[in-house]
Design an enzyme around this catalytic site. Structure first.
Site, short mmCIF file in Angstrom:
data_model
loop_
_atom_site.label_atom_id
_atom_site.label_comp_id
_atom_site.label_asym_id
_atom_site.label_seq_id
_atom_site.Cartn_x
_atom_site.Cartn_y
_atom_site.Cartn_z
CE1 TYR A 28 -3.57 -2.60 0.44
CE2 TYR A 28 -2.62 -3.09 2.59
CZ TYR A 28 -3.51 -3.39 1.56
OH TYR A 28 -4.34 -4.49 1.67
CE1 TYR A 156 -8.68 -5.19 0.96
CE2 TYR A 156 -8.61 -6.32 3.08
CZ TYR A 156 -8.00 -5.94 1.90
OH TYR A 156 -6.71 -6.33 1.66
CG ASP A 250 -13.31 -11.84 5.84
OD1 ASP A 250 -12.60 -12.13 6.81
OD2 ASP A 250 -12.92 -11.15 4.88
#
Length: 433
Positions: A28, A156, A250
């Site tokens: 990133y 995400y 998740d």
């Protein structure tokens, strides 16, 4: 060779950083413009020690992993003992005690009949495996056309190609990779009855195409630390059941106490068909992830035909060192008061961050478990903001338009107060005039 720009926080970088930084591609990071990374030489408890001796309180637990703090002696001793015996052995036709113990312990702790554990090395991969399991479940069940997924705005699930496809379109860089990633159904989370009705109608129309619903429970982490009520997760479970669709949850960020219960699903009283875990699984020591399926999903892969089996096998699946660390981490959840510590952190975060509502440019302040968030209208200079945090003696990494902390559960009151005070001070310093 490109060299990272100098970092004003580093007066005399060590030789290993000077030599290595031009070759180290950081996550990133725009490598041309981002200053050289801070050199960390030691971790202990909740602190990072830099090469020059400065210590920073880690406010993000190394991307939410170090639940017990750093260098906990119980985990260190377990990994050391395992290293002396067997660091790794392939699970293709072989097995070892640490993986077997960890799989059975996870099965005991997880809700419902989530009892069949497939190990991998990273969270993104564990989600990809979950998606692959869901697609093959329908193939094995005679419905090969069910290959697409429903996921949600703000979500995400990782940076690999398949997981990018179920991220929020902006977060997953869909436009940049258009044509390279699958097109999924990105919907609104059913946070109210109208949105639930809309999702209900959508699923009714498209269920013959859908393999599964993929969601983060209670908190959408990298999407902006967006918090939703447990009823939202209950609605998803009910809609998945109504339309005969698998529910994949998740828990890579939320699992192991971060939201206040051992697993976020517990707050909603639901059992997903497939769950993914990583991050705090090993207490922030070694890479390990798990994809866990309920019995009916696992049983769809059983039969006399070899082609029905799950043909997936990460080289380091069930690594013995990582499993030893995870077993030791579970020991600590059983013997030390982690969830009580999370409750205390939550209370202190609520009181410590509440004054941020009066800072110009602050949109919202929200807290859940050991997650504290200040949402801003925007962050124009994130690198400058990070430098100010380091000057305050803390490591906090703003992203998008939020400043947040997810501290180790073992953090003391004084250290947590230093984190929240730094968040208030730096946000005020960067407030619009």
């Amino acid at each position: 060779m490109s060299v990272p720009p100098a970092n004003p926080l580093i007066n005399n970088p060590p030789d290993w950083l000077t030599r290595g930084a031009p070759h180290l591609w950081l996550p990133y990071t725009q490598m041309q413009t981002t200053p050289m990374a801070l050199p960390v030489v030691k971790t202990d408890g909740v602190r990072l020690t830099l090469d020059d001796g400065r210590k920073l309180i880690d406010g993000v637990s190394s991307w939410w992993t170090a639940a017990h703090g750093y260098n906990h002696p119980h985990i260190r001793e377990a990994v050391t003992a395992q290293l002396e015996k067997m660091p790794h052995v392939m699970l293709g036709g072989l097995a070892h005690e640490q993986a077997c113990r960890l799989a059975s312990r996870l099965a005991d702790k997880l809700p419902g009949d989530l009892a069949h554990v497939f190990f991998s090395e990273s969270g993104s991969v564990s989600v990809e495996i979950g998606m692959k399991i869901a697609v093959q479940y329908w193939i094995n069940s005679g419905q090969p056309g069910r290959t697409r997924f429903v996921s949600f705005k703000g979500g995400y699930h990782g940076d690999t190609l398949a997981t990018m496809s179920v991220c929020d379109p902006e977060e997953g860089m869909h436009s940049l990779f258009k044509g390279a990633i699958a097109e999924q159904f990105i919907c609104e989370l059913p946070t109210d009855e109208d949105k639930a009705a809309a999702l209900d109608a959508f699923l009714a129309e498209h269920k013959s195409e859908i393999a599964g619903i993929v969601t983060e429970p209670l908190v959408q982490g990298a999407g902006g630390m967006l918090i939703h009520a447990p009823i939202t997760l209950k609605r998803l479970r009910n809609l998945a059941d109504k339309h005969g669709i698998l529910l994949l949850v998740d828990e890579i960020f939320t699992g192991f106490g971060r939201t206040g219960t051992m697993f976020a699903c517990e707050a909603a009283g639901i059992t997903p068909d497939i769950m993914t875990l990583s991050k705090a699984l090993t207490g922030g020591t070694l890479p390990l992830a798990a994809t866990i399926a309920r019995a009916p999903v696992f049983e769809a892969f059983l039969g006399d035909e070899a082609g029905k089996a799950l043909m997936h096998g990460p080289t380091y699946t069930g690594n013995a060192l990582a499993c030893a660390a995870a077993n030791a981490s579970l020991d600590l959840f059983e013997t030390e008061p982690r969830l009580d510590q999370v409750a205390a952190i939550e209370a202190q975060l609520k009181s410590g961050l509440e004054p941020a509502r009066d800072i110009p440019g602050v949109v919202d302040v929200r807290v859940l478990g050991a997650i504290g968030v200040i949402e801003l209208e925007s962050i124009a200079e994130p690198d400058a903001m990070k430098r100010h945090f380091v000057e305050e003696g803390v490591w906090i990494r703003p992203f998008r338009n939020i400043v947040y902390t997810t501290p180790p559960f073992t953090i003391g009151e004084d250290d947590l107060a230093q984190l929240t005070s730094a968040m208030l001070k730096v946000c005020a310093e960067f407030a619009p005039a």
